[in-house]
Design a protein around this motif. Structure first.
Motif, PDB file in Angstrom:
ATOM      1  N   HIS A  91       0.870  -1.180   0.000  1.00  0.00           N
ATOM      2  CA  HIS A  91       0.000   0.000   0.000  1.00  0.00           C
ATOM      3  C   HIS A  91       0.905   1.228   0.000  1.00  0.00           C
ATOM      4  CE1 HIS A  91      -3.835  -1.993   0.635  1.00  0.00           C
ATOM      5  NE2 HIS A  91      -3.209  -2.795   1.492  1.00  0.00           N
ATOM      6  N   ASN A 116      -6.857  10.824  -1.581  1.00  0.00           N
ATOM      7  CA  ASN A 116      -7.368   9.810  -2.500  1.00  0.00           C
ATOM      8  C   ASN A 116      -8.229   8.792  -1.769  1.00  0.00           C
ATOM      9  OD1 ASN A 116      -6.323  10.824  -4.843  1.00  0.00           O
ATOM     10  ND2 ASN A 116      -4.564   9.445  -4.905  1.00  0.00           N
ATOM     11  N   LEU A 117      -7.770   8.363  -0.587  1.00  0.00           N
ATOM     12  CA  LEU A 117      -8.553   7.396   0.191  1.00  0.00           C
ATOM     13  C   LEU A 117      -9.903   7.984   0.602  1.00  0.00           C
ATOM     14  CD1 LEU A 117      -5.809   5.832   2.489  1.00  0.00           C
ATOM     15  CD2 LEU A 117      -7.045   4.707   0.633  1.00  0.00           C
ATOM     16  N   LYS A 118      -9.908   9.243   1.020  1.00  0.00           N
ATOM     17  CA  LYS A 118     -11.156   9.904   1.400  1.00  0.00           C
ATOM     18  C   LYS A 118     -12.090  10.006   0.202  1.00  0.00           C
ATOM     19  CE  LYS A 118      -9.270  12.675   5.157  1.00  0.00           C
ATOM     20  NZ  LYS A 118      -8.892  14.013   5.589  1.00  0.00           N
ATOM     21  N   HIS A 119     -11.536  10.342  -0.946  1.00  0.00           N
ATOM     22  CA  HIS A 119     -12.335  10.474  -2.166  1.00  0.00           C
ATOM     23  C   HIS A 119     -12.936   9.120  -2.562  1.00  0.00           C
ATOM     24  CE1 HIS A 119     -13.056  10.836  -6.529  1.00  0.00           C
ATOM     25  NE2 HIS A 119     -13.487  12.034  -6.178  1.00  0.00           N
ATOM     26  N   GLU A 120     -12.147   8.069  -2.461  1.00  0.00           N
ATOM     27  CA  GLU A 120     -12.627   6.729  -2.804  1.00  0.00           C
ATOM     28  C   GLU A 120     -13.752   6.280  -1.874  1.00  0.00           C
ATOM     29  OE1 GLU A 120      -9.283   4.100  -2.713  1.00  0.00           O
ATOM     30  OE2 GLU A 120      -8.349   5.034  -4.465  1.00  0.00           O
ATOM     31  N   ARG A 121     -13.670   6.684  -0.620  1.00  0.00           N
ATOM     32  CA  ARG A 121     -14.673   6.292   0.360  1.00  0.00           C
ATOM     33  C   ARG A 121     -15.871   7.251   0.390  1.00  0.00           C
ATOM     34  NH1 ARG A 121     -10.213   5.041   4.959  1.00  0.00           N
ATOM     35  NH2 ARG A 121      -9.500   3.060   4.096  1.00  0.00           N
ATOM     36  N   GLY A 122     -15.790   8.339  -0.394  1.00  0.00           N
ATOM     37  CA  GLY A 122     -16.884   9.294  -0.442  1.00  0.00           C
ATOM     38  C   GLY A 122     -16.996  10.188   0.766  1.00  0.00           C
ATOM     39  N   GLU A 154      -2.171  10.813  -0.811  1.00  0.00           N
ATOM     40  CA  GLU A 154      -2.751   9.478  -0.639  1.00  0.00           C
ATOM     41  C   GLU A 154      -3.942   9.508   0.316  1.00  0.00           C
ATOM     42  OE1 GLU A 154      -2.179   6.635  -2.320  1.00  0.00           O
ATOM     43  OE2 GLU A 154      -0.890   7.923  -3.535  1.00  0.00           O
TER      44      GLU A 154
END
Length: 78
Positions: free
Chosen positions: A28, A71-77, A68
């Motif tokens: 990761h 990006n994780l926040k965006h992926e999780r909405g 990063e």
């Protein structure tokens, strides 16, 4: 360590670590960045790299870590 080395990317930080036989790949990217920071601190504390190189590398790692996290926040909405 070449004091004139320009550190702008995560690849540049990886190349610093590589000079000391340190290769980081945990699977990761955010974990890799966090471990690179820990290894970089050890190298700096051992006086193997100077303050300027260390500070430049830390700035790159912080920037990449923020990227990063976003990006994780965006992926999780979030």
């Amino acid at each position: 360590m070449d004091n004139e080395q320009v550190i702008r990317t995560l690849y540049d930080v990886q190349q610093i670590l590589k000079q000391f036989g340190i290769f980081v790949h945990l699977g990761h990217r955010i974990w890799d960045i966090e471990l690179m920071f820990e290894e970089l601190k050890k190298i700096h504390n051992a006086k193997l790299i100077d303050d300027k190189v260390f500070k430049s590398a830390v700035l790159v790692l912080k920037r990449e870590h923020r990227y990063e996290e976003n990006n994780l926040k965006h992926e999780r909405g979030i």
